[in-house]
Design a protein around this motif. Structure first.
Motif, PDB file in Angstrom:
ATOM      1  N   ALA A  10       1.036  -0.864   0.369  1.00  0.00           N
ATOM      2  CA  ALA A  10      -0.207  -0.464  -0.073  1.00  0.00           C
ATOM      3  C   ALA A  10       0.880   1.008  -0.200  1.00  0.00           C
ATOM      4  O   ALA A  10       0.787   2.463  -0.974  1.00  0.00           O
ATOM      5  N   ILE A  11       1.825   1.241   0.770  1.00  0.00           N
ATOM      6  CA  ILE A  11       3.126   2.867   1.223  1.00  0.00           C
ATOM      7  C   ILE A  11       3.559   2.806  -0.455  1.00  0.00           C
ATOM      8  O   ILE A  11       3.451   4.190  -1.085  1.00  0.00           O
ATOM      9  N   GLN A  12       3.784   1.529  -0.444  1.00  0.00           N
ATOM     10  CA  GLN A  12       5.020   1.593  -2.571  1.00  0.00           C
ATOM     11  C   GLN A  12       3.822   1.913  -3.027  1.00  0.00           C
ATOM     12  O   GLN A  12       3.809   3.049  -4.165  1.00  0.00           O
ATOM     13  N   ASP A  32       5.216  22.987  -0.478  1.00  0.00           N
ATOM     14  CA  ASP A  32       5.002  21.870  -1.225  1.00  0.00           C
ATOM     15  C   ASP A  32       4.108  20.864  -0.461  1.00  0.00           C
ATOM     16  O   ASP A  32       3.779  20.340  -1.131  1.00  0.00           O
ATOM     17  N   HIS A  33       4.696  20.623   0.832  1.00  0.00           N
ATOM     18  CA  HIS A  33       4.389  19.731   1.145  1.00  0.00           C
ATOM     19  C   HIS A  33       2.968  20.029   1.725  1.00  0.00           C
ATOM     20  O   HIS A  33       1.942  19.573   2.035  1.00  0.00           O
ATOM     21  N   THR A  34       3.048  21.222   2.538  1.00  0.00           N
ATOM     22  CA  THR A  34       2.344  21.759   4.221  1.00  0.00           C
ATOM     23  C   THR A  34       0.668  22.304   3.008  1.00  0.00           C
ATOM     24  O   THR A  34      -0.170  22.224   4.168  1.00  0.00           O
ATOM     25  N   VAL A  35       1.134  22.935   1.795  1.00  0.00           N
ATOM     26  CA  VAL A  35      -0.143  23.707   1.398  1.00  0.00           C
ATOM     27  C   VAL A  35      -0.486  22.874   0.431  1.00  0.00           C
ATOM     28  O   VAL A  35      -1.745  22.056   0.350  1.00  0.00           O
ATOM     29  N   GLY A  36       0.842  23.206  -0.460  1.00  0.00           N
ATOM     30  CA  GLY A  36       0.194  22.581  -1.937  1.00  0.00           C
ATOM     31  C   GLY A  36      -0.147  20.504  -2.257  1.00  0.00           C
ATOM     32  O   GLY A  36      -0.919  20.460  -2.355  1.00  0.00           O
ATOM     33  N   PHE A  37       0.248  20.119  -0.975  1.00  0.00           N
ATOM     34  CA  PHE A  37      -0.427  18.434  -0.868  1.00  0.00           C
ATOM     35  C   PHE A  37      -1.115  18.353   0.302  1.00  0.00           C
ATOM     36  O   PHE A  37      -2.155  17.919  -0.253  1.00  0.00           O
ATOM     37  N   ARG A  38      -1.034  19.215   1.384  1.00  0.00           N
ATOM     38  CA  ARG A  38      -1.969  18.385   2.353  1.00  0.00           C
ATOM     39  C   ARG A  38      -2.964  19.433   2.572  1.00  0.00           C
ATOM     40  O   ARG A  38      -4.238  18.556   2.895  1.00  0.00           O
ATOM     41  N   GLN A  39      -3.018  20.612   1.593  1.00  0.00           N
ATOM     42  CA  GLN A  39      -4.722  21.220   1.208  1.00  0.00           C
ATOM     43  C   GLN A  39      -4.997  20.423   0.030  1.00  0.00           C
ATOM     44  O   GLN A  39      -6.181  21.412  -0.227  1.00  0.00           O
ATOM     45  N   SER A  40      -4.422  19.872  -0.368  1.00  0.00           N
ATOM     46  CA  SER A  40      -5.243  18.803  -1.964  1.00  0.00           C
ATOM     47  C   SER A  40      -6.095  17.320  -1.392  1.00  0.00           C
ATOM     48  O   SER A  40      -5.596  17.328  -0.876  1.00  0.00           O
ATOM     49  N   PRO A  41      -6.836  17.419  -2.973  1.00  0.00           N
ATOM     50  CA  PRO A  41      -7.560  16.095  -2.829  1.00  0.00           C
ATOM     51  C   PRO A  41      -6.544  15.047  -2.548  1.00  0.00           C
ATOM     52  O   PRO A  41      -7.166  14.093  -2.000  1.00  0.00           O
ATOM     53  N   ALA A  42      -5.991  15.084  -3.588  1.00  0.00           N
ATOM     54  CA  ALA A  42      -4.436  14.354  -3.370  1.00  0.00           C
ATOM     55  C   ALA A  42      -4.169  13.723  -2.059  1.00  0.00           C
ATOM     56  O   ALA A  42      -3.733  12.068  -1.668  1.00  0.00           O
ATOM     57  N   PHE A  43      -4.080  14.697  -0.826  1.00  0.00           N
ATOM     58  CA  PHE A  43      -3.475  14.229   0.417  1.00  0.00           C
ATOM     59  C   PHE A  43      -4.961  13.376   0.640  1.00  0.00           C
ATOM     60  O   PHE A  43      -4.648  12.133   1.860  1.00  0.00           O
ATOM     61  N   ALA A  44      -6.787  13.365   0.697  1.00  0.00           N
ATOM     62  CA  ALA A  44      -7.056  12.342   0.847  1.00  0.00           C
ATOM     63  C   ALA A  44      -7.382  10.997   0.308  1.00  0.00           C
ATOM     64  O   ALA A  44      -6.849  10.391   0.322  1.00  0.00           O
ATOM     65  N   TRP A  77      -4.399   9.664  -0.883  1.00  0.00           N
ATOM     66  CA  TRP A  77      -2.737   8.963  -0.071  1.00  0.00           C
ATOM     67  C   TRP A  77      -3.236   8.708   1.429  1.00  0.00           C
ATOM     68  O   TRP A  77      -2.691   7.819   1.224  1.00  0.00           O
ATOM     69  N   ARG A  78      -4.484   9.114   1.822  1.00  0.00           N
ATOM     70  CA  ARG A  78      -4.867   8.380   3.487  1.00  0.00           C
ATOM     71  C   ARG A  78      -5.664   7.434   3.211  1.00  0.00           C
ATOM     72  O   ARG A  78      -5.874   6.576   4.046  1.00  0.00           O
ATOM     73  N   ALA A  79      -7.107   7.387   2.709  1.00  0.00           N
ATOM     74  CA  ALA A  79      -7.630   6.478   1.890  1.00  0.00           C
ATOM     75  C   ALA A  79      -6.097   5.285   1.745  1.00  0.00           C
ATOM     76  O   ALA A  79      -6.962   3.835   1.802  1.00  0.00           O
ATOM     77  N   ILE A  80      -5.442   5.284   1.225  1.00  0.00           N
ATOM     78  CA  ILE A  80      -4.326   3.841   1.015  1.00  0.00           C
ATOM     79  C   ILE A  80      -3.251   3.192   1.751  1.00  0.00           C
ATOM     80  O   ILE A  80      -3.628   2.633   2.610  1.00  0.00           O
ATOM     81  N   VAL A  81      -3.436   4.509   2.457  1.00  0.00           N
ATOM     82  CA  VAL A  81      -2.398   3.726   3.973  1.00  0.00           C
ATOM     83  C   VAL A  81      -3.225   4.237   5.355  1.00  0.00           C
ATOM     84  O   VAL A  81      -2.313   3.173   5.984  1.00  0.00           O
ATOM     85  N   GLY A  82      -3.980   5.160   4.968  1.00  0.00           N
ATOM     86  CA  GLY A  82      -4.332   5.407   6.496  1.00  0.00           C
ATOM     87  C   GLY A  82      -4.963   4.357   7.480  1.00  0.00           C
ATOM     88  O   GLY A  82      -4.844   3.554   8.309  1.00  0.00           O
ATOM     89  N   PRO A  83      -5.389   2.983   6.942  1.00  0.00           N
ATOM     90  CA  PRO A  83      -6.544   2.579   7.463  1.00  0.00           C
ATOM     91  C   PRO A  83      -5.249   1.003   8.061  1.00  0.00           C
ATOM     92  O   PRO A  83      -5.580   0.079   8.270  1.00  0.00           O
ATOM     93  N   PHE A  84      -4.278   1.339   8.390  1.00  0.00           N
ATOM     94  CA  PHE A  84      -2.895   0.444   8.659  1.00  0.00           C
ATOM     95  C   PHE A  84      -2.434   1.038   9.594  1.00  0.00           C
ATOM     96  O   PHE A  84      -1.810   0.617  10.868  1.00  0.00           O
ATOM     97  N   PHE A  85      -2.919   2.790   9.753  1.00  0.00           N
ATOM     98  CA  PHE A  85      -1.946   3.107  10.857  1.00  0.00           C
ATOM     99  C   PHE A  85      -2.687   2.294  12.379  1.00  0.00           C
ATOM    100  O   PHE A  85      -3.699   2.494  13.316  1.00  0.00           O
ATOM    101  N   ALA A  86      -2.006   1.752  13.097  1.00  0.00           N
ATOM    102  CA  ALA A  86      -2.731   2.077  14.694  1.00  0.00           C
ATOM    103  C   ALA A  86      -2.612   3.424  15.341  1.00  0.00           C
ATOM    104  O   ALA A  86      -2.755   3.065  16.433  1.00  0.00           O
ATOM    105  N   ALA A  87      -2.101   4.526  14.908  1.00  0.00           N
ATOM    106  CA  ALA A  87      -2.142   5.721  15.566  1.00  0.00           C
ATOM    107  C   ALA A  87      -1.300   6.807  14.693  1.00  0.00           C
ATOM    108  O   ALA A  87      -1.111   6.490  13.527  1.00  0.00           O
ATOM    109  N   PRO A  88      -1.678   8.045  14.538  1.00  0.00           N
ATOM    110  CA  PRO A  88      -1.415   9.470  13.654  1.00  0.00           C
ATOM    111  C   PRO A  88       0.443   8.744  13.983  1.00  0.00           C
ATOM    112  O   PRO A  88       1.054   8.730  14.801  1.00  0.00           O
ATOM    113  N   PRO A  89       0.651   8.926  12.167  1.00  0.00           N
ATOM    114  CA  PRO A  89       1.963   9.079  12.288  1.00  0.00           C
ATOM    115  C   PRO A  89       2.697  10.686  12.848  1.00  0.00           C
ATOM    116  O   PRO A  89       1.759  11.767  13.013  1.00  0.00           O
TER     117      PRO A  89
END
Length: 99
Positions: A21-23, A62-74, A76-88
């Motif tokens: 998933a992360i790859q 580029d990370h905090t605004v461009g990526f984190r505030q874009s639809p791409a962040f959601a 990304w989290r849909a792919i890897v988030g279900p595996f998290f034991a706690a927020p990174p």
């Protein structure tokens, strides 16, 4: 260049599925983000549920605004988030020295 360092803990027994998933998330989502320059993923030996994700960005924004505030962040989290034991735990770093 900015280093984003994410300390990720996943649910026990999910390593093989998370490895895939992360790859997939890195290659299909994050790699297309503006300012993205590369990544590294390491998995713990003593703690196999622990991962260290390093993502290299041109700027902090580029990370905090461009990526984190874009639809791409959601996406990304849909792919890897279900595996998290706690927020990174995520921090950003600037290069001081290099060999």
């Amino acid at each position: 260049m900015i280093l984003e360092l994410a300390d990720i803990r996943i649910q026990p027994g999910q390593q093989a599925a998370f490895d895939e998933a992360i790859q997939r998330g890195l290659n299909t989502v994050i790699a297309h983000a503006q300012g993205f320059r590369g990544f590294k993923v390491n998995k713990g030996i003593e703690s196999p549920e622990r991962y260290v994700l390093q993502i290299f960005w041109d700027t902090l924004e580029d990370h905090t605004v461009g990526f984190r505030q874009s639809p791409a962040f959601a996406e990304w989290r849909a792919i890897v988030g279900p595996f998290f034991a706690a927020p990174p735990a995520v921090e950003h770093f600037e290069l001081v020295a290099k060999s």
